[in-house]
Motif scaffolding. Structure first.
Motif, short mmCIF file in Angstrom:
data_model
loop_
_atom_site.label_atom_id
_atom_site.label_comp_id
_atom_site.label_asym_id
_atom_site.label_seq_id
_atom_site.Cartn_x
_atom_site.Cartn_y
_atom_site.Cartn_z
N MET A 145 0.87 -1.19 0.00
CA MET A 145 0.00 0.00 0.00
C MET A 145 0.90 1.23 0.00
SD MET A 145 -3.09 -0.99 2.47
CE MET A 145 -3.46 -2.70 2.71
N THR A 146 0.56 2.18 -0.84
CA THR A 146 1.43 3.35 -0.98
C THR A 146 0.85 4.62 -0.38
OG1 THR A 146 0.53 3.77 -3.18
CG2 THR A 146 2.54 2.43 -3.05
N VAL A 147 -0.45 4.62 -0.10
CA VAL A 147 -1.10 5.80 0.45
C VAL A 147 -1.85 5.41 1.71
CG1 VAL A 147 -2.82 7.61 0.05
CG2 VAL A 147 -1.36 6.84 -1.83
N THR A 148 -1.66 6.18 2.76
CA THR A 148 -2.42 5.99 3.99
C THR A 148 -3.21 7.27 4.26
OG1 THR A 148 -0.58 6.76 5.34
CG2 THR A 148 -0.74 4.38 4.95
N TYR A 149 -4.37 7.14 4.79
CA TYR A 149 -5.24 8.30 5.02
C TYR A 149 -5.15 8.80 6.46
CZ TYR A 149 -7.18 7.17 0.50
OH TYR A 149 -7.32 6.93 -0.83
N GLN A 150 -5.12 7.88 7.41
CA GLN A 150 -5.16 8.24 8.82
C GLN A 150 -3.77 8.47 9.38
OE1 GLN A 150 -6.01 5.23 7.64
NE2 GLN A 150 -8.20 5.02 7.81
N PRO A 151 -3.68 9.28 10.43
CA PRO A 151 -2.42 9.36 11.16
C PRO A 151 -2.23 8.06 11.96
CG PRO A 151 -4.08 10.70 12.24
CD PRO A 151 -4.70 10.17 10.98
N ALA A 152 -0.99 7.72 12.22
CA ALA A 152 -0.67 6.53 13.02
C ALA A 152 0.74 6.71 13.55
CB ALA A 152 -0.78 5.26 12.16
N ALA A 153 1.30 5.66 14.13
CA ALA A 153 2.65 5.75 14.68
C ALA A 153 3.68 6.07 13.60
CB ALA A 153 3.01 4.45 15.39
N ASP A 154 3.40 5.69 12.36
CA ASP A 154 4.36 5.93 11.27
C ASP A 154 4.05 7.18 10.46
OD1 ASP A 154 2.10 5.02 9.94
OD2 ASP A 154 3.21 3.71 8.59
N GLU A 155 2.97 7.88 10.77
CA GLU A 155 2.61 9.09 10.02
C GLU A 155 1.81 10.00 10.95
OE1 GLU A 155 2.31 12.02 7.89
OE2 GLU A 155 3.18 10.39 6.73
N GLU A 156 2.36 11.15 11.22
CA GLU A 156 1.76 12.06 12.21
C GLU A 156 0.46 12.71 11.73
OE1 GLU A 156 3.08 16.03 14.75
OE2 GLU A 156 4.49 15.11 13.35
N PHE A 157 0.36 12.99 10.43
CA PHE A 157 -0.77 13.75 9.93
C PHE A 157 -1.68 12.93 9.03
CE2 PHE A 157 2.69 16.87 10.52
CZ PHE A 157 2.07 17.67 11.48
N PRO A 158 -2.99 13.27 9.01
CA PRO A 158 -3.87 12.64 8.02
C PRO A 158 -3.49 13.15 6.63
CG PRO A 158 -5.04 14.37 9.20
CD PRO A 158 -3.69 14.23 9.86
N ILE A 159 -3.93 12.46 5.61
CA ILE A 159 -3.51 12.78 4.24
C ILE A 159 -3.80 14.23 3.86
CG2 ILE A 159 -5.61 11.96 3.12
CD1 ILE A 159 -3.69 10.82 0.91
N TRP A 160 -4.90 14.78 4.32
CA TRP A 160 -5.27 16.13 3.92
C TRP A 160 -4.42 17.22 4.58
CZ3 TRP A 160 -7.08 19.00 8.03
CH2 TRP A 160 -7.54 18.29 9.13
N ARG A 161 -3.58 16.84 5.58
CA ARG A 161 -2.69 17.83 6.21
C ARG A 161 -1.23 17.64 5.83
NH1 ARG A 161 -2.99 18.41 12.24
NH2 ARG A 161 -1.55 20.06 11.72
N ARG A 162 -0.94 16.71 4.95
CA ARG A 162 0.44 16.45 4.57
C ARG A 162 0.88 17.36 3.43
NH1 ARG A 162 -0.47 10.00 4.12
NH2 ARG A 162 -1.38 9.83 6.18
N GLU A 163 2.16 17.68 3.43
CA GLU A 163 2.74 18.45 2.34
C GLU A 163 2.80 17.57 1.09
OE1 GLU A 163 3.85 21.68 2.24
OE2 GLU A 163 2.97 21.89 4.23
N PRO A 164 2.45 18.09 -0.08
CA PRO A 164 2.57 17.28 -1.29
C PRO A 164 4.03 16.92 -1.57
CG PRO A 164 1.59 19.44 -1.77
CD PRO A 164 1.95 19.41 -0.32
N LYS A 165 4.24 15.70 -2.03
CA LYS A 165 5.61 15.26 -2.35
C LYS A 165 5.94 15.71 -3.76
CE LYS A 165 5.43 11.30 0.66
NZ LYS A 165 5.44 9.88 0.82
N SER A 166 7.14 16.24 -3.91
CA SER A 166 7.56 16.66 -5.24
C SER A 166 7.96 15.45 -6.07
CB SER A 166 8.72 17.65 -5.15
OG SER A 166 9.80 17.03 -4.49
N ILE A 167 7.71 15.54 -7.34
CA ILE A 167 7.99 14.42 -8.25
C ILE A 167 9.26 14.66 -9.00
CG2 ILE A 167 7.14 13.11 -10.21
CD1 ILE A 167 4.33 13.75 -9.25
#
Length: 167
Positions: A145-167
């Motif tokens: 899985m490459t996208v997670t929506y919820q915050p968890a121990a491995d990701e502090e923010f939900p998807i809508w609060r994350r900075e977009p990754k540059s390509i």
């Protein structure tokens, strides 16, 4: 153990489970972990020995019991007695997020390929796979899985609060 993964790599397990304090057994050297009951009975003696130290919790144990000792522990072993029992997922999140444990959190028991991604999200970084699981194939689970929506121990923010990754 042949079916051991730590930090997304197949490794040799350097830890040894130890029981037997109640019958007067002497403590072995090296890295050991003990069941919670033995930790509670012989905490000071265990802390005085050389070598890394861990505690094994059953999935019914409250991780808050050892919260004051976490800075002295290198390993917490969590029990997954069967795939359908997820209480150890909650224990892992509590240890990481509430108590800030930085050492290894290891899953043991009925640990399957299908669970590894979710275990990692909860803060588990060591896995004793069930004997019928292939460690090399199981490593693929972390990237399924490459996208997670919820915050968890491995990701502090939900998807809508994350900075977009540059390509």
């Amino acid at each position: 153990m042949d079916n051991y993964i730590k930090d997304r790599k197949i490794e040799a397990d350097e830890w040894m489970p130890f029981t037997g304090l109640e019958d007067g057994s002497s403590l072995p050297s090296g890295d050991i972990y003990v069941p919670l009951e033995e930790w509670m009975q012989a905490r000071e003696m265990l802390l005085a020995r050389n070598g890394r130290l861990g505690v094994a919790l059953r999935n019914t144990d409250d991780p808050g019991i050892i919260k004051d000792d976490l800075e002295r522990l290198d390993l917490i072993v969590l029990e997954f007695p069967k795939m359908a029992d997820g209480r150890a997922f909650s224990q892992a999140r509590i240890l990481r997020e509430r108590y800030g444990f930085q050492g290894e959190i290891r899953a043991t028991g009925d640990v399957l390929h299908d669970q590894l991604f979710y275990m990692q999200r909860c803060g588990i970084n060591g896995y004793e796979l069930r004997a019928d699981q292939n460690p090399a194939n199981s490593l693929k689970a972390f990237d399924e899985m490459t996208v997670t929506y919820q915050p968890a121990a491995d990701e502090e923010f939900p998807i809508w609060r994350r900075e977009p990754k540059s390509i």
